[in-house]
Design a protein around this motif. Sequence first.
Motif, mmCIF file in Angstrom:
data_model
loop_
_atom_site.group_PDB
_atom_site.id
_atom_site.type_symbol
_atom_site.label_atom_id
_atom_site.label_comp_id
_atom_site.label_asym_id
_atom_site.label_seq_id
_atom_site.Cartn_x
_atom_site.Cartn_y
_atom_site.Cartn_z
ATOM 1 N N HIS A 23 34.442 45.519 52.153
ATOM 2 C CA HIS A 23 33.581 45.052 53.241
ATOM 3 C C HIS A 23 32.191 45.695 53.177
ATOM 4 O O HIS A 23 31.193 45.054 53.538
ATOM 5 C CB HIS A 23 34.245 45.354 54.586
ATOM 6 C CG HIS A 23 35.395 44.453 54.905
ATOM 7 N ND1 HIS A 23 35.234 43.113 55.192
ATOM 8 C CD2 HIS A 23 36.735 44.688 54.969
ATOM 9 C CE1 HIS A 23 36.406 42.560 55.421
ATOM 10 N NE2 HIS A 23 37.340 43.489 55.286
ATOM 11 N N LEU A 24 32.113 46.921 52.707
ATOM 12 C CA LEU A 24 30.818 47.590 52.582
ATOM 13 C C LEU A 24 29.945 46.897 51.553
ATOM 14 O O LEU A 24 28.763 46.638 51.804
ATOM 15 C CB LEU A 24 31.026 49.061 52.190
ATOM 16 C CG LEU A 24 29.747 49.895 52.010
ATOM 17 C CD1 LEU A 24 28.974 49.980 53.321
ATOM 18 C CD2 LEU A 24 30.092 51.292 51.497
ATOM 19 N N ILE A 25 30.522 46.572 50.393
ATOM 20 C CA ILE A 25 29.769 45.892 49.332
ATOM 21 C C ILE A 25 29.270 44.537 49.807
ATOM 22 O O ILE A 25 28.172 44.092 49.432
ATOM 23 C CB ILE A 25 30.649 45.721 48.072
ATOM 24 C CG1 ILE A 25 30.972 47.091 47.456
ATOM 25 C CG2 ILE A 25 29.957 44.839 47.041
ATOM 26 C CD1 ILE A 25 29.764 47.856 46.960
ATOM 27 N N GLN A 26 30.055 43.869 50.657
ATOM 28 C CA GLN A 26 29.655 42.553 51.161
ATOM 29 C C GLN A 26 28.378 42.612 51.985
ATOM 30 O O GLN A 26 27.647 41.625 52.081
ATOM 31 C CB GLN A 26 30.781 41.945 52.003
ATOM 32 C CG GLN A 26 31.938 41.389 51.182
ATOM 33 C CD GLN A 26 32.947 40.669 52.054
ATOM 34 O OE1 GLN A 26 33.226 41.083 53.180
ATOM 35 N NE2 GLN A 26 33.494 39.568 51.549
ATOM 36 N N THR A 27 28.117 43.754 52.603
ATOM 37 C CA THR A 27 26.933 43.891 53.457
ATOM 38 C C THR A 27 25.697 44.337 52.680
ATOM 39 O O THR A 27 24.609 44.423 53.248
ATOM 40 C CB THR A 27 27.201 44.917 54.578
ATOM 41 O OG1 THR A 27 27.430 46.217 53.986
ATOM 42 C CG2 THR A 27 28.412 44.519 55.396
ATOM 43 N N ASP A 31 24.521 43.236 42.734
ATOM 44 C CA ASP A 31 24.720 42.321 41.611
ATOM 45 C C ASP A 31 25.971 41.464 41.846
ATOM 46 O O ASP A 31 26.986 41.970 42.330
ATOM 47 C CB ASP A 31 24.881 43.138 40.324
ATOM 48 C CG ASP A 31 24.910 42.243 39.096
ATOM 49 O OD1 ASP A 31 26.005 41.746 38.764
ATOM 50 O OD2 ASP A 31 23.845 42.051 38.482
ATOM 51 N N PRO A 32 25.918 40.170 41.504
ATOM 52 C CA PRO A 32 27.086 39.281 41.701
ATOM 53 C C PRO A 32 28.347 39.798 41.012
ATOM 54 O O PRO A 32 29.459 39.580 41.514
ATOM 55 C CB PRO A 32 26.620 37.964 41.079
ATOM 56 C CG PRO A 32 25.131 37.992 41.203
ATOM 57 C CD PRO A 32 24.748 39.428 41.019
ATOM 58 N N ILE A 33 28.189 40.458 39.880
ATOM 59 C CA ILE A 33 29.355 40.989 39.170
ATOM 60 C C ILE A 33 30.034 42.070 40.009
ATOM 61 O O ILE A 33 31.262 42.122 40.115
ATOM 62 C CB ILE A 33 28.955 41.554 37.788
ATOM 63 C CG1 ILE A 33 28.434 40.426 36.897
ATOM 64 C CG2 ILE A 33 30.145 42.260 37.133
ATOM 65 C CD1 ILE A 33 27.958 40.878 35.533
ATOM 66 N N ILE A 34 29.216 42.939 40.619
ATOM 67 C CA ILE A 34 29.756 43.984 41.483
ATOM 68 C C ILE A 34 30.460 43.366 42.677
ATOM 69 O O ILE A 34 31.520 43.831 43.101
ATOM 70 C CB ILE A 34 28.637 44.947 41.960
ATOM 71 C CG1 ILE A 34 28.045 45.675 40.752
ATOM 72 C CG2 ILE A 34 29.175 45.945 42.981
ATOM 73 C CD1 ILE A 34 26.900 46.596 41.106
#
Length: 225
Positions: A23-27, A31-34
């Motif tokens: 959820h943190l990365i979503q905010t 990079d799209p790969i990440i």
Amino acid sequence: MKQKNDIVSFFRGIAIFTIVIYHLIQTINTDPIIQKVAAFGGAGVHIFILCSGFGLYLSYLQKPINYITFLKKRLSRIYYPYIIIVILMAIHSSIQYNKFPLNEVLSHIFLYKMFSTQLDTSICYPFWFISTIIQFYIAWPLIVKIIQHKRGYIAALVISILYMTIVAVLKYSEFRVWNSFFLQYLWEFCLGMWIAEQLYTHNIKNNTLQVKYKYLIITMIIGIG
């Protein structure tokens, strides 16, 4: 059986960690790969549900308690802290937007949000999971009765498959109220219960859990697939 509980606690910790990172990365604009790699964190939900089935049934087998005592014990650990957080977040929201989300807060307190597509993800989107886990608590006696039948575990798997099929046919798969109803995850919750039953029935020597890593790795690969 302390060691087994430690192992389950470890997997629960891993599950929670991956979900938080997801959820943190979503905010964050990354990079799209990440973003795609982080999406694997969603698997933490399945790990947590399996561990919940394991822990609840192992505890039940060791020391059965009546349903009311079970609910009180579970709710004291989950429900009360959850409601405190909901209220604090609602207060923060009211300060930010100058409006207190009363209906949303009440839907969490009285749990009717789990039946509303508008309210189920209110206040905080990941709180949908609270509805799911509480549904498992409510259905606990029925789940125990099902899996204690001769083909109970197969029945649980069939129920999940039928439910998922119905949801897909009705085209409700995009709605959290439907795709996160406890029947969707019943099979993996009961899989955790089956593991607990095997450990309890065979009375593992010295109360230790021998992990066969080659089988664990194979299972992980299949699970990721």
